[in-house]
Design an enzyme around this catalytic site. Structure first.
Site, PDB file in Angstrom:
ATOM      1  N   TYR A 194      70.297 -30.671  45.418  1.00  0.00           N
ATOM      2  CA  TYR A 194      71.412 -31.571  45.124  1.00  0.00           C
ATOM      3  C   TYR A 194      70.904 -32.970  45.432  1.00  0.00           C
ATOM      4  CZ  TYR A 194      74.477 -27.468  45.155  1.00  0.00           C
ATOM      5  OH  TYR A 194      75.056 -26.258  44.896  1.00  0.00           O
ATOM      6  N   HIS A 201      77.949 -22.685  37.274  1.00  0.00           N
ATOM      7  CA  HIS A 201      77.919 -22.522  38.727  1.00  0.00           C
ATOM      8  C   HIS A 201      78.551 -21.193  39.139  1.00  0.00           C
ATOM      9  CE1 HIS A 201      76.853 -25.462  42.014  1.00  0.00           C
ATOM     10  NE2 HIS A 201      77.315 -24.468  42.746  1.00  0.00           N
ATOM     11  N   ASP A 207      76.155 -29.913  37.907  1.00  0.00           N
ATOM     12  CA  ASP A 207      77.540 -29.519  37.630  1.00  0.00           C
ATOM     13  C   ASP A 207      78.379 -29.479  38.894  1.00  0.00           C
ATOM     14  OD1 ASP A 207      76.558 -27.300  38.907  1.00  0.00           O
ATOM     15  OD2 ASP A 207      77.107 -25.861  37.356  1.00  0.00           O
TER      16      ASP A 207
END
Length: 383
Positions: A176, A272, A204
């Site tokens: 991330y 996800h 996402d």
């Protein structure tokens, strides 16, 4: 407008009325009816990937299982990920030589040789399934010679996972990232030093996932902040590392085309696991959209996809659309309850199913698979 909304209305009614089977009834509960509560079934009696889910559900503390199992909102996207594959029927061809199908499973992912066109998707918190954390995932992937993508929020650090890898093992590091260059450079440096061959940037998760089931047990999203994620940021990130940056979480043909414009080496179609925003389409539906509107994308970069994959036929359908490699997440986290042996067994099951399902569909060579083996007209009654 009414004519467009009617199919969605009817679909919603059908889904609401029809019971949802998280694990299809193939006799698991009856077969293990006498197994003491909480005890794992013998590994050699696990015959399919859904069995690992059933075994983990019976064995793990409810909080731990919930972390892996939960989805966003009312979990319609989670459910759709599982059910969408049966909405599109196979068109098996016969009188085809399929005897060498197993030899065609081998492929490359960004130039790295692997034994099959699937990989272990990034999933956090391995310790919720096994006290050895991600050890079984690393070792199982090495034994099966498939790609593993460790999650940034794995229970083990990037460095700890690196110590478990074999000398020639291929991993891509999931991350991330935001506009904090200092933190980003540290992550890139750690990934490079660990021997990761690529960075998988999850795009996402710009905001927290709306996870009701998880909230009940305090096991919500590991990444809960609002995050600036733009194409300008991606362009900037490419100047900070020599590793290829894969974009995970692409959900439209428009963003797939944008990725081509920005020179992205590979995109990863994913919602996800249905954990971020409910009503998001399944990656299979996104792949179908790309196939219909911009099929050239599949030859302009590598396309990966995950989401609800439980059977070899699911993989075959994604490959038929042009997907290069398929990610599998939850089943491997459930298999990791058994440790390395469980992950190896899951890999073997999926390899075998891909081979026999492709063969029974009349595919003699996975490298030559094409969309014609599937009827891409959705059959809502079979979903």
């Amino acid at each position: 407008m009414y004519s467009l909304l009617l199919p969605l209305y009817l679909l919603g009614g059908a889904l609401a009325a029809r019971p949802f089977l998280n694990e299809p009834d193939t006799g698991f509960d009856a077969y293990f009816a006498d197994l003491p509560a909480g005890e794992l079934p013998p590994l050699d009696k696990i015959v399919g990937l859904p069995d690992f889910d059933a075994a983990a559900r019976r064995h793990l503390p409810v909080m731990n299982y919930t972390y892996y199992r939960n989805g966003a909102g009312g979990e319609w996207s989670y459910r759709n990920n599982l059910e969408v594959y049966n909405r599109y029927s196979l068109r098996p061809r016969t009188m085809v030589d399929i005897t060498n199908i197993e030899s065609t499973l081998q492929t490359t992912i960004l130039g790295h040789n692997v034994s099959a066109p699937f990989f272990i998707s990034p999933c956090a918190r391995g310790e919720y399934g096994n006290a050895d954390k991600e050890k079984g995932l690393v070792e199982g992937a090495a034994a099966g010679n498939i790609l593993y993508m460790p999650a940034l929020f794995a229970s083990m650090t990037i460095e700890e996972i690196a110590t478990l890898k074999t000398d020639d093992q291929v991993t891509f590091q999931q991350v991330y990232l935001d506009s904090n260059d200092t933190a980003t450079q540290q992550i890139f440096d750690r990934a490079e030093k660990s021997g990761a061959k690529a960075v998988v940037f999850t795009v996402d998760s710009a905001a927290d996932g709306n996870r009701h089931r998880a909230a009940r047990y305090g096991v919500g999203s590991a990444d809960s902040s609002y995050t600036l994620i733009t194409w300008d940021l991606y362009d900037h990130l490419t100047t900070m590392t020599d590793l290829p940056i894969v974009l995970k979480g692409i959900q439209t043909v428009e963003d797939a085309q944008k990725a081509v414009e920005h020179g992205v080496p590979a995109i990863y179609l994913s919602n996800h696991g249905g954990r971020q925003i409910d009503s998001a389409r399944s990656p299979l539906e996104v792949a179908l959209e790309i196939h219909r509107q911009a099929p050239e994308v599949f030859s302009q970069l590598e396309v990966y996809a995950d989401g609800g994959v439980r059977y070899g036929a699911d993989v075959v359908k994604l490959l038929a659309l042009g997907v290069h490699a398929v990610g599998v997440g939850r089943p491997f986290m459930y298999a990791n309850v058994y440790g390395t042996a469980g992950v190896e067994h899951a890999i073997d099951i999926l390899k075998h199913e891909i081979a026999i399902d492709a063969a029974n569909a009349g595919v003699g060579d996975l490298k030559k698979i094409d969309p014609s083996i599937v009827d891409w007209t959705p059959n809502w009654e079979s979903a």
